[in-house]
Design a protein around this motif. Structure first.
Motif, mmCIF file in Angstrom:
data_model
loop_
_atom_site.group_PDB
_atom_site.id
_atom_site.type_symbol
_atom_site.label_atom_id
_atom_site.label_comp_id
_atom_site.label_asym_id
_atom_site.label_seq_id
_atom_site.Cartn_x
_atom_site.Cartn_y
_atom_site.Cartn_z
ATOM 1 N N SER A 158 40.193 33.934 44.503
ATOM 2 C CA SER A 158 39.951 34.471 45.844
ATOM 3 C C SER A 158 38.887 33.655 46.568
ATOM 4 O O SER A 158 38.151 32.877 45.970
ATOM 5 N N ARG A 159 38.812 33.875 47.880
ATOM 6 C CA ARG A 159 37.994 33.045 48.733
ATOM 7 C C ARG A 159 36.504 33.149 48.382
ATOM 8 O O ARG A 159 35.775 32.171 48.451
ATOM 9 N N GLY A 160 36.080 34.341 48.005
ATOM 10 C CA GLY A 160 34.670 34.552 47.653
ATOM 11 C C GLY A 160 34.233 33.608 46.553
ATOM 12 O O GLY A 160 33.189 32.959 46.647
ATOM 13 N N PHE A 161 35.073 33.481 45.517
ATOM 14 C CA PHE A 161 34.718 32.579 44.415
ATOM 15 C C PHE A 161 34.640 31.140 44.899
ATOM 16 O O PHE A 161 33.776 30.380 44.490
ATOM 17 N N GLY A 162 35.555 30.773 45.785
ATOM 18 C CA GLY A 162 35.538 29.413 46.325
ATOM 19 C C GLY A 162 34.228 29.113 47.023
ATOM 20 O O GLY A 162 33.620 28.065 46.807
ATOM 21 N N LEU A 163 33.772 30.064 47.828
ATOM 22 C CA LEU A 163 32.516 29.875 48.561
ATOM 23 C C LEU A 163 31.340 29.753 47.590
ATOM 24 O O LEU A 163 30.489 28.858 47.725
ATOM 25 N N LEU A 164 31.326 30.633 46.578
ATOM 26 C CA LEU A 164 30.220 30.598 45.604
ATOM 27 C C LEU A 164 30.212 29.280 44.835
ATOM 28 O O LEU A 164 29.159 28.699 44.587
ATOM 29 N N ALA A 191 46.927 49.519 34.913
ATOM 30 C CA ALA A 191 45.589 49.957 34.520
ATOM 31 C C ALA A 191 44.718 48.742 34.248
ATOM 32 O O ALA A 191 43.549 48.685 34.638
ATOM 33 N N LEU A 192 45.352 47.749 33.595
ATOM 34 C CA LEU A 192 44.620 46.520 33.278
ATOM 35 C C LEU A 192 44.139 45.816 34.536
ATOM 36 O O LEU A 192 42.998 45.400 34.633
ATOM 37 N N THR A 193 45.063 45.720 35.545
ATOM 38 C CA THR A 193 44.643 45.033 36.759
ATOM 39 C C THR A 193 43.549 45.822 37.456
ATOM 40 O O THR A 193 42.680 45.239 38.103
ATOM 41 N N GLY A 194 43.605 47.148 37.308
ATOM 42 C CA GLY A 194 42.515 47.951 37.849
ATOM 43 C C GLY A 194 41.202 47.526 37.232
ATOM 44 O O GLY A 194 40.225 47.276 37.921
ATOM 45 N N GLY A 195 41.228 47.379 35.894
ATOM 46 C CA GLY A 195 40.042 46.893 35.189
ATOM 47 C C GLY A 195 39.667 45.519 35.676
ATOM 48 O O GLY A 195 38.503 45.205 35.891
ATOM 49 N N HIS A 196 40.712 44.687 35.895
ATOM 50 C CA HIS A 196 40.475 43.346 36.411
ATOM 51 C C HIS A 196 39.723 43.399 37.715
ATOM 52 O O HIS A 196 38.820 42.630 37.954
ATOM 53 N N ARG A 197 40.161 44.345 38.582
ATOM 54 C CA ARG A 197 39.564 44.400 39.895
ATOM 55 C C ARG A 197 38.075 44.741 39.777
ATOM 56 O O ARG A 197 37.242 44.165 40.439
ATOM 57 N N ARG A 198 37.781 45.694 38.868
ATOM 58 C CA ARG A 198 36.389 46.073 38.693
ATOM 59 C C ARG A 198 35.589 44.878 38.154
ATOM 60 O O ARG A 198 34.530 44.537 38.659
ATOM 61 N N SER A 199 36.174 44.188 37.138
ATOM 62 C CA SER A 199 35.439 43.061 36.553
ATOM 63 C C SER A 199 35.315 41.944 37.583
ATOM 64 O O SER A 199 34.320 41.232 37.624
ATOM 65 N N LYS A 200 36.307 41.845 38.474
ATOM 66 C CA LYS A 200 36.223 40.817 39.505
ATOM 67 C C LYS A 200 35.066 41.112 40.455
ATOM 68 O O LYS A 200 34.307 40.210 40.831
ATOM 69 N N ALA A 201 34.922 42.388 40.808
ATOM 70 C CA ALA A 201 33.821 42.760 41.707
ATOM 71 C C ALA A 201 32.478 42.458 41.046
ATOM 72 O O ALA A 201 31.569 41.913 41.673
ATOM 73 N N ILE A 202 32.383 42.795 39.757
ATOM 74 C CA ILE A 202 31.127 42.516 39.045
ATOM 75 C C ILE A 202 30.861 41.021 39.028
ATOM 76 O O ILE A 202 29.749 40.558 39.286
ATOM 77 N N ARG A 203 31.937 40.247 38.735
ATOM 78 C CA ARG A 203 31.750 38.787 38.674
ATOM 79 C C ARG A 203 31.342 38.232 40.029
ATOM 80 O O ARG A 203 30.520 37.328 40.118
ATOM 81 N N LEU A 204 31.926 38.795 41.092
ATOM 82 C CA LEU A 204 31.541 38.322 42.427
ATOM 83 C C LEU A 204 30.062 38.597 42.692
ATOM 84 O O LEU A 204 29.355 37.757 43.247
ATOM 85 N N LEU A 205 29.609 39.775 42.253
ATOM 86 C CA LEU A 205 28.198 40.134 42.448
ATOM 87 C C LEU A 205 27.285 39.196 41.669
ATOM 88 O O LEU A 205 26.328 38.638 42.211
ATOM 89 N N VAL A 206 27.608 39.016 40.377
ATOM 90 C CA VAL A 206 26.798 38.121 39.547
ATOM 91 C C VAL A 206 26.832 36.712 40.121
ATOM 92 O O VAL A 206 25.809 36.022 40.228
ATOM 93 N N GLY A 207 28.047 36.298 40.546
ATOM 94 C CA GLY A 207 28.192 34.965 41.134
ATOM 95 C C GLY A 207 27.346 34.816 42.382
ATOM 96 O O GLY A 207 26.721 33.773 42.595
ATOM 97 N N ALA A 208 27.295 35.860 43.203
ATOM 98 C CA ALA A 208 26.485 35.799 44.420
ATOM 99 C C ALA A 208 25.012 35.635 44.061
ATOM 100 O O ALA A 208 24.279 34.871 44.709
ATOM 101 N N ALA A 209 24.581 36.337 42.997
ATOM 102 C CA ALA A 209 23.188 36.205 42.572
ATOM 103 C C ALA A 209 22.913 34.774 42.115
ATOM 104 O O ALA A 209 21.875 34.174 42.459
ATOM 105 N N ILE A 210 23.854 34.187 41.371
ATOM 106 C CA ILE A 210 23.681 32.805 40.907
ATOM 107 C C ILE A 210 23.610 31.857 42.096
ATOM 108 O O ILE A 210 22.718 31.002 42.191
ATOM 109 N N ALA A 211 24.540 32.042 43.050
ATOM 110 C CA ALA A 211 24.555 31.173 44.229
ATOM 111 C C ALA A 211 23.249 31.310 45.002
ATOM 112 O O ALA A 211 22.699 30.319 45.495
ATOM 113 N N ALA A 212 22.743 32.549 45.095
ATOM 114 C CA ALA A 212 21.478 32.756 45.802
ATOM 115 C C ALA A 212 20.353 31.995 45.113
ATOM 116 O O ALA A 212 19.506 31.382 45.769
#
Lengths: 314, 306
Positions: free
Chosen positions: A118-124, B30-51
């Motif tokens: 997804s785009r968010g990962f690309g930006l990061l 159900a798995l993709t639901g879990g995926h979605r949650r883990s994706k959100a967590i990864r995005l958050l952690v990733g944002a912290a790393i990028a910051a």
């Protein structure tokens, strides 16, 4: 590769054959003229100096050409009995030992976090890679200020975590790790992209098969992903080892060209620079450079041996 | 989705197999639901790393526009106070336009030179008319593994003999050929469909004409990536200019920043402003071309240059 190689050759011979002999004789001349510039530049600035590099160390070379005398092994002996040379070799090795494991762990960890379409990962990913394209000296200046023991942000962060502050670049023990922190900031994005490329090339069906067989996420990571990724990891280790053993700009910038405090950040390449271009001992510097090359070859050779034994090539 | 409807699947009565298929699908959901949650967590952690990666850049920006009274304070100032005088001082007093000009000249000429020599060599090496072209190409590849640090002293001596030390050209000619460029372009030319050449020949084009108006335009993506790598490597080069120049009038930005740092080691506003000025062009460039940089790294290239 051979299949694609044949086609243009065929084209060339047919092209030569049809308009008659004159064409066939002329085309190599054109070709020669076309390769000539590149060959000339490489010969003059890579192959000739490489050959010279093997020789200069065995002379006492003087810039004006007068008084150049044969020195035999003197320069090498001098280097090997010079305590600061050994200190620099030690620092260089220590810097590689600081850089390579942190690069491996850091790049894999960040790549696993940022591995998404997804785009968010690309930006990061772009942000993490950004420091890699920035000039070293210009960004190192900012870090000297960050590492300022009295007013810098680095100690502010440590204090915020309830930890004692550090002298960072001014401390004989922390100076090299501080340089490593800067170097990781500057270059880790490159390794993250390498690992991401490696992850993208993993066969999906193997991962799916593992999860159908009931492997948990950690098991999949440890027993499937990592072995499949091992060629990439060895490549990352190889590149970061080379980078660490050849580091110069950031060390120069962070220590104002001194390699200090004391000799705490004097790496071999900095010592070679100082010897050859601050004191103009060209032959002595060239001899040290050859010793550094030997050191690099030994380390890289060892890594390749390890890779051949351990890496899982498909 | 509609296939999960109970009772009838795609108009057919539900068989046990179909039902278990539906169950598997539900599990996967159900798995993709879990995926979605883990994706959100990864995005958050990733944002912290990028910051964390952006934070040093932010600090440099803040320091460069801080008021003089707010630099030497603890705790450090994390928000800017917008005093742009350090920029004006850096720009006016330190010959910065000249350093920019030098850097721009060195990088652009290096790119033009290295790309031209690479195109010509790659084309000749892929035509096959050249005798022993394989051997020539393999020899060129050897240049990739020659360790750079062994070349510093000899290259200095060679340029000294050519009377090029302390000139802009000393920072250009050692990088006049790009083996990566030759390698990538040769691959590309070799893989080009033969019919292109045949069509061009029917229209009466010779090999040079074909190279200029068909092959090179087709190779534009490769030229762009290779050119960008050479440009950035050249713009950021520090070690080689430091070795081979002494006069400010021929020095690039990186060396100028270092001199400034050694001369004004406590004027952090001015130093930060200089750092920002030297870094900004690359950040702007990067915003447009990061896709090519990523593509280049994934192919195994790296920024080179002293």
């Amino acid at each position: 590769m051979t299949a694609t190689l044949l086609e243009p050759v065929e084209v060339a011979t047919r092209r030569g054959a049809e308009p008659g002999r004159r064409r066939r004789q002329r085309s190599p001349l054109v070709s020669v003229l076309m390769v000539a510039p590149a060959v000339l530049f490489l010969a003059l600035f890579v192959f000739l100096p490489a050959a010279m590099a093997l020789g200069i160390g065995f002379f006492h070379y003087h810039l004006l050409g007068v008084g150049t005398t044969f020195a035999g092994l003197t320069n090498f002996k001098d280097a090997l009995s010079y305590p600061i040379f050994w200190r620099a070799a030690e620092n260089t090795a220590l810097f590689a030992l600081l850089m390579v494991p942190t690069t491996l762990v850091g790049s894999v960890a960040i790549a696993l976090v940022l591995n998404g379409t997804s785009r968010g990962f690309g930006l990061l990913r772009s942000i993490v890679l950004l420091p890699y394209v920035t000039p070293v000296v210009a960004t190192a200046i900012g870090w000297i200020w960050i590492f300022n023991p009295q007013y810098g942000v680095a100690n502010y962060v440590l204090h915020g975590l309830g930890l004692p502050g550090s002298q960072w670049l001014l401390s004989p023990t922390m100076a090299l790790p501080s340089v490593a922190i800067y170097t990781l900031w500057h270059g880790l994005g490159f390794d993250v992209v390498l690992v991401l490329a490696g992850l993208a090339s993993l066969p999906r069906d193997v991962m799916e098969a593992a999860s159908i067989d009931g492997a948990g996420r950690w098991q999949r990571f440890y027993k499937v992903q990592m072995p499949l990724l091992s060629p990439t990891l060895f490549f990352v280790a190889f590149v970061s080892t080379l980078g660490a053993l050849q580091s110069f700009s950031q060390i120069y910038a962070l220590s104002s060209g001194q390699g200090g405090p004391g000799f705490a950040t004097t790496t071999l390449l900095l010592l070679i620079y100082q010897t050859a271009f601050s004191y103009f001992h060209f032959s002595y510097g060239a001899a040290m450079a050859l010793l550094l090359v030997v050191m690099i070859l030994v380390v890289v050779g060892f890594q390749r041996w390890l890779a051949r034994r351990w890496a899982f090539y498909q | 989705m509609s296939a999960v409807a109970p009772g009838v699947v795609a108009g057919r009565p539900v068989t046990p197999e179909a039902r278990s298929g539906a169950a598997a699908r539900a599990r996967r959901l159900a798995l993709t639901g879990g995926h979605r949650r883990s994706k959100a967590i990864r995005l958050l952690v990733g944002a912290a790393i990028a910051a964390a990666f952006l934070f040093p850049v932010w600090i440099a920006l803040v320091t460069s526009v801080d008021r003089a009274s707010q630099v030497f304070v603890y705790p450090p100032h994390l928000l800017p106070s917008f005093d742009f005088s350090p920029y004006a001082r850096v720009w006016r007093m330190e010959d910065w336009p000249m350093y920019f000009e030098n850097t721009l000249f060195i990088s652009s000429v290096t790119v033009l030179l290295a790309l031209s020599t690479s195109i010509l060599a790659a084309w000749a090496l892929s035509l096959g008319g050249l005798r022993r072209s394989e051997a020539v190409f393999r020899t060129m590849l050897v240049a990739l593994i020659v360790p750079g640090e062994s070349l510093l002293v000899p290259n200095y001596l060679i340029l000294y003999k050519m009377h090029l030390v302390n000139t802009l050209w000393a920072q250009i000619v050692p990088f006049g050929a790009s083996v990566y460029g030759i390698y990538l372009l040769r691959e590309f030319f070799l893989g080009m469909p033969r019919s292109y050449w045949e069509a061009a020949r029917l229209d009466g084009a010779g090999p040079m004409r074909f190279l200029c108006s068909v092959a090179v335009p087709l190779a534009r993506p490769i030229l762009l990536t290779v050119g960008l790598y050479i440009f950035i490597g050249s713009w950021n080069s520090f070690q080689w200019p430091l070795i081979v120049t002494v006069s400010h009038s021929v020095q690039p930005i990186e060396v100028a920043v270092e001199s400034l740092q050694q001369a004004h080691s406590v004027d952090w506003r001015r130093l930060s402003a200089a750092g920002v000025i030297a870094t900004a062009p690359l950040v702007v460039l990067y915003a447009f071309i990061q896709k090519h940089i990523v593509a280049g790294i994934s192919r195994g290239e790296g920024l080179s240059g002293g």
